[in-house]
Design a protein around this motif. Structure first.
Motif, PDB file in Angstrom:
ATOM      1  N   LEU A  77      -0.729   4.065   8.374  1.00 20.15           N
ATOM      2  CA  LEU A  77       0.106   4.679   7.336  1.00 20.15           C
ATOM      3  C   LEU A  77       0.637   3.639   6.342  1.00 20.15           C
ATOM      4  CD1 LEU A  77       2.122   7.230   9.468  1.00 20.15           C
ATOM      5  CD2 LEU A  77       0.432   7.759   7.738  1.00 20.15           C
ATOM      6  N   TYR A  78       0.747   2.363   6.784  1.00 21.93           N
ATOM      7  CA  TYR A  78       1.368   1.361   5.907  1.00 21.93           C
ATOM      8  C   TYR A  78       0.539   1.043   4.660  1.00 21.93           C
ATOM      9  CZ  TYR A  78       5.182   0.658   9.118  1.00 21.93           C
ATOM     10  OH  TYR A  78       6.284   0.853   9.877  1.00 21.93           O
ATOM     11  N   PRO A  79      -0.757   0.728   4.813  1.00 19.47           N
ATOM     12  CA  PRO A  79      -1.530   0.453   3.579  1.00 19.47           C
ATOM     13  C   PRO A  79      -1.532   1.648   2.637  1.00 19.47           C
ATOM     14  CG  PRO A  79      -2.902   0.192   5.549  1.00 19.47           C
ATOM     15  CD  PRO A  79      -1.541   0.516   6.016  1.00 19.47           C
ATOM     16  N   TRP A  80      -1.595   2.844   3.230  1.00 19.37           N
ATOM     17  CA  TRP A  80      -1.558   4.047   2.392  1.00 19.37           C
ATOM     18  C   TRP A  80      -0.235   4.139   1.642  1.00 19.37           C
ATOM     19  CZ3 TRP A  80       1.759   8.306   3.518  1.00 19.37           C
ATOM     20  CH2 TRP A  80       1.601   9.363   2.629  1.00 19.37           C
ATOM     21  N   ALA A  81       0.885   3.820   2.333  1.00 22.15           N
ATOM     22  CA  ALA A  81       2.199   3.909   1.699  1.00 22.15           C
ATOM     23  C   ALA A  81       2.304   2.954   0.511  1.00 22.15           C
ATOM     24  CB  ALA A  81       3.294   3.603   2.723  1.00 22.15           C
ATOM     25  N   ILE A  82       1.655   1.774   0.625  1.00 27.74           N
ATOM     26  CA  ILE A  82       1.684   0.804  -0.484  1.00 27.74           C
ATOM     27  C   ILE A  82       0.889   1.345  -1.680  1.00 27.74           C
ATOM     28  CG2 ILE A  82       0.697  -1.401  -1.211  1.00 27.74           C
ATOM     29  CD1 ILE A  82       3.034  -2.112   0.218  1.00 27.74           C
ATOM     30  N   TYR A  84      -0.005   4.348  -2.373  1.00 29.80           N
ATOM     31  CA  TYR A  84       0.187   5.790  -2.532  1.00 29.80           C
ATOM     32  C   TYR A  84       0.014   6.272  -3.972  1.00 29.80           C
ATOM     33  CZ  TYR A  84       2.586  10.183  -2.662  1.00 29.80           C
ATOM     34  OH  TYR A  84       2.878  11.479  -2.884  1.00 29.80           O
ATOM     35  N   LYS A  85       0.683   5.573  -4.914  1.00 34.93           N
ATOM     36  CA  LYS A  85       0.663   6.008  -6.314  1.00 34.93           C
ATOM     37  C   LYS A  85      -0.729   5.892  -6.911  1.00 34.93           C
ATOM     38  CE  LYS A  85       4.754   7.430  -7.582  1.00 34.93           C
ATOM     39  NZ  LYS A  85       5.970   6.641  -7.646  1.00 34.93           N
ATOM     40  N   MET A  95      -4.357  11.635   3.508  1.00 35.01           N
ATOM     41  CA  MET A  95      -3.317  11.267   4.452  1.00 35.01           C
ATOM     42  C   MET A  95      -2.670  12.507   5.053  1.00 35.01           C
ATOM     43  SD  MET A  95      -2.576   8.786   6.062  1.00 35.01           S
ATOM     44  CE  MET A  95      -3.372   7.257   5.701  1.00 35.01           C
TER      45      MET A  95
ATOM     46  N   LEU B 123       6.587  -6.206   7.598  1.00 39.82           N
ATOM     47  CA  LEU B 123       5.684  -6.316   8.748  1.00 39.82           C
ATOM     48  C   LEU B 123       6.122  -7.457   9.662  1.00 39.82           C
ATOM     49  CD1 LEU B 123       2.236  -5.790   7.036  1.00 39.82           C
ATOM     50  CD2 LEU B 123       3.700  -4.117   8.110  1.00 39.82           C
ATOM     51  N   LEU B 168       7.841   4.353  11.860  1.00 42.21           N
ATOM     52  CA  LEU B 168       7.541   5.497  10.995  1.00 42.21           C
ATOM     53  C   LEU B 168       8.678   5.771  10.013  1.00 42.21           C
ATOM     54  CD1 LEU B 168       5.839   7.960  13.491  1.00 42.21           C
ATOM     55  CD2 LEU B 168       4.763   6.676  11.660  1.00 42.21           C
ATOM     56  N   VAL B 171       8.141   3.924   6.743  1.00 40.95           N
ATOM     57  CA  VAL B 171       7.034   4.257   5.835  1.00 40.95           C
ATOM     58  C   VAL B 171       7.550   4.847   4.512  1.00 40.95           C
ATOM     59  CG1 VAL B 171       4.973   5.676   5.547  1.00 40.95           C
ATOM     60  CG2 VAL B 171       5.329   4.441   7.661  1.00 40.95           C
ATOM     61  N   VAL B 174       8.627   2.096   2.223  1.00 36.54           N
ATOM     62  CA  VAL B 174       7.497   1.403   1.603  1.00 36.54           C
ATOM     63  C   VAL B 174       6.915   2.260   0.478  1.00 36.54           C
ATOM     64  CG1 VAL B 174       5.223   0.422   2.021  1.00 36.54           C
ATOM     65  CG2 VAL B 174       6.982   0.200   3.752  1.00 36.54           C
ATOM     66  N   MET B 175       6.846   3.588   0.713  1.00 30.26           N
ATOM     67  CA  MET B 175       6.292   4.474  -0.314  1.00 30.26           C
ATOM     68  C   MET B 175       7.116   4.428  -1.582  1.00 30.26           C
ATOM     69  SD  MET B 175       5.359   7.685   2.062  1.00 30.26           S
ATOM     70  CE  MET B 175       4.880   8.818   0.806  1.00 30.26           C
ATOM     71  N   ARG B 178       6.946   0.604  -2.903  1.00 26.44           N
ATOM     72  CA  ARG B 178       5.553   0.142  -3.047  1.00 26.44           C
ATOM     73  C   ARG B 178       5.403  -1.345  -2.776  1.00 26.44           C
ATOM     74  NH1 ARG B 178       4.431   2.136  -8.607  1.00 26.44           N
ATOM     75  NH2 ARG B 178       6.497   3.037  -8.456  1.00 26.44           N
ATOM     76  N   SER B 179       6.119  -1.847  -1.772  1.00 20.26           N
ATOM     77  CA  SER B 179       6.002  -3.262  -1.426  1.00 20.26           C
ATOM     78  C   SER B 179       6.518  -3.484  -0.010  1.00 20.26           C
ATOM     79  CB  SER B 179       6.802  -4.095  -2.406  1.00 20.26           C
ATOM     80  OG  SER B 179       6.781  -5.439  -1.994  1.00 20.26           O
ATOM     81  N   PHE B 180       5.971  -4.508   0.655  1.00 24.04           N
ATOM     82  CA  PHE B 180       6.491  -4.934   1.957  1.00 24.04           C
ATOM     83  C   PHE B 180       7.525  -6.039   1.799  1.00 24.04           C
ATOM     84  CE2 PHE B 180       2.172  -3.662   3.768  1.00 24.04           C
ATOM     85  CZ  PHE B 180       2.663  -2.461   4.260  1.00 24.04           C
ATOM     86  N   LEU B 320       5.444  13.296   5.462  1.00 26.64           N
ATOM     87  CA  LEU B 320       4.702  14.333   4.733  1.00 26.64           C
ATOM     88  C   LEU B 320       5.528  14.886   3.579  1.00 26.64           C
ATOM     89  CD1 LEU B 320       2.830  16.486   7.410  1.00 26.64           C
ATOM     90  CD2 LEU B 320       1.847  15.126   5.563  1.00 26.64           C
TER      91      LEU B 320
END
Lengths: 118, 330
Positions: A77-82, A84-85, A95, B123, B168, B171, B174-175, B178-180, B320
């Motif tokens: 889920l993490y790479p997808w969250a990055i 996402y846009k 997803m 991470l 979870l 997540v 992060v959404m 858009r960065s860790f 979701l």
């Protein structure tokens, strides 16, 4: 790239040095009067019975195995969250499907009773 | 980093200051906990050493240092030595990725107020928080005592209950950012902290990190009423001290993470950034102490039930919904 981790390495060295110095200092100035009883495991003041190296059933081993599976799925889920846009509708649908499949597996595990204790 | 001597000096000062501040804060958190618990339970607490008992942490350190350093005869010696370090060092290392203030400019040199600005800070935290449990498990096993072993096993049971929901719950963060990178996550909350958009994720994260702290109501590995002191029953002197200080560093670090991920990090009106960060972190520490004064302990099948049947599905559902809402608004 790896240079970003250098400060962390320095902090590790400082932390280990702190631990070693305090432990050495403590073993130098602390009393040393050892006896067989003092060095036996604590069992509320009674004579220790048996050993702690016996085998016994760990009830949650199945959950431990499921944990690994679900944790790996969570990692996806993490790479997808990055991204996402950037992925747009495609990413959302993909997803969404992935999480729904995850949910199906989760409900299967639950109904099978793998999350129960006895 | 460049080889500029001023930069190196500033960095060394920062490293020293952070190390000193975190350790001092951990020591005073022990004192604060004893005073606040006493206050909750209508008694006085330690108030004899120095004014208002403020020198109590110093007296505690001296006491720990002058205690006999016992290693049980049947213990697995090297693992027994290793365990306290495994518990204390990862907690301290997580602090290195937390931005605790706005970047400072001193004599033309910018000094970012965090030790290492990793692009995978989030991470890094998840990885190290999983390592920290080895301290509990190894300590429990190496002691070769039944209480310790049960404590260590409970520590593992606890990890597999809360870690999934903790990961979870992050997540959506992060959404939205858009960065860790922790710096980017804080910057993304400049106008509005994420708790406003993600109250559910915040609650899930808060419950999970309370379990991560191994404190009431989730102090199963220790459980002094049933397991004496759980995984550190056989530890004495400074080795016990390292476990203990590790627990309190952990509280500070997780408070700092909650502030960074959901409460806007060091952003805040009027007061300086470092003060805002401290207020948010200490508010979490106070919450932990307050919970200890209020709640009973869960059984560990109850904790697994909470983690697996309530928090994890809620966190997935939250992802979701967040994805859908972000899609609609973009």
């Amino acid at each position: 790239m790896l240079g970003a981790y250098l400060p962390i390495l320095l902090l590790v060295i400082v932390a280990i040095a702190f631990g070693l110095v305090s432990l050495t200092f403590s073993s130098l100035i602390g009393p040393k009067k050892k006896s067989a009883l003092k060095l036996s495991p604590y069992e509320s003041g009674c004579e220790p019975v048996g050993t702690a190296r016996d085998r016994f059933s760990i009830k949650f081993y199945l959950i431990a195995m499921l944990f690994i599976l679900f944790d790996i799925e969570a990692v996806f889920l993490y790479p997808w969250a990055i991204l996402y846009k950037k992925l747009g509708v495609f990413g959302l649908v993909e997803m969404g499907l992935f999480i729904v499949i995850l949910f199906v597996g989760y409900i299967y595990v639950w109904k099978k009773g793998a999350l129960e204790w006895e | 980093m460049t080889a500029d001597p001023v930069d190196i000096a500033l960095f060394a000062a920062k490293l020293g200051a952070v190390f000193f501040a975190v350790l001092t804060l951990a020591a005073y958190l022990v004192f604060a906990e004893r005073r606040i618990l006493a206050w909750i339970q209508d008694r006085k607490g330690p108030n004899r050493v120095g004014p208002f008992g403020l020198l109590q942490p110093l007296a505690d350190v001296i006491k720990l240092l002058t205690k006999e350093d016992l290693v049980p005869a049947a213990a697995d010696r090297w693992l027994f030595y290793l365990a306290p370090a495994m518990a204390a060092i990862p907690a301290l290392l997580i602090f290195s990725v937390i931005p605790f203030g706005a970047p400072l400019t001193i004599a033309g040199h910018t000094l970012p107020l965090l030790i290492a600005d990793l692009n995978v800070g989030l991470l890094f935290f998840l990885a190290l928080s999983s390592i920290a449990v080895y301290g509990v498990a190894i300590g429990g096993w190496a002691s070769n005592s039944k209480y310790s072993l049960l404590g260590g096993i409970r520590g593992l049971a606890q990890l597999i209950s809360y870690e999934l929901s903790m990961g979870l719950a992050l997540v959506p963060v992060v959404m939205m950012s858009r960065s860790f990178s922790m710096t980017d996550i804080v910057t993304a909350q400049q106008s509005m902290p994420f708790i406003v958009y993600q109250p559910l994720a915040f609650i899930i994260f808060l419950i999970s990190i309370t379990a991560e702290c191994r404190r009431i109501p989730f102090d199963l590995p220790e459980a002094e009423g049933e397991l004496v002191a759980g995984f550190h029953t056989e530890y004495s002197g400074m080795r016990f001290g390292l476990f203990f200080v590790g627990e309190y560093i952990n509280i500070i670090v997780l408070g700092g993470l909650a502030a960074t991920f959901f409460l806007g990090g060091w952003h805040g009106p009027l007061l300086p950034p470092v003060i805002w960060f401290s207020i948010k972190t200490l508010a979490f520490a106070f919450l932990m102490i307050w919970l200890r004064g209020t709640l009973p302990r869960l059984r560990y099948d109850q904790l697994m039930h909470l983690g697996w049947k309530i928090l994890t599905p809620l966190a997935l559902f939250n992802i979701l919904v967040t994805a859908w809402l972000l899609f609609l608004t973009s």
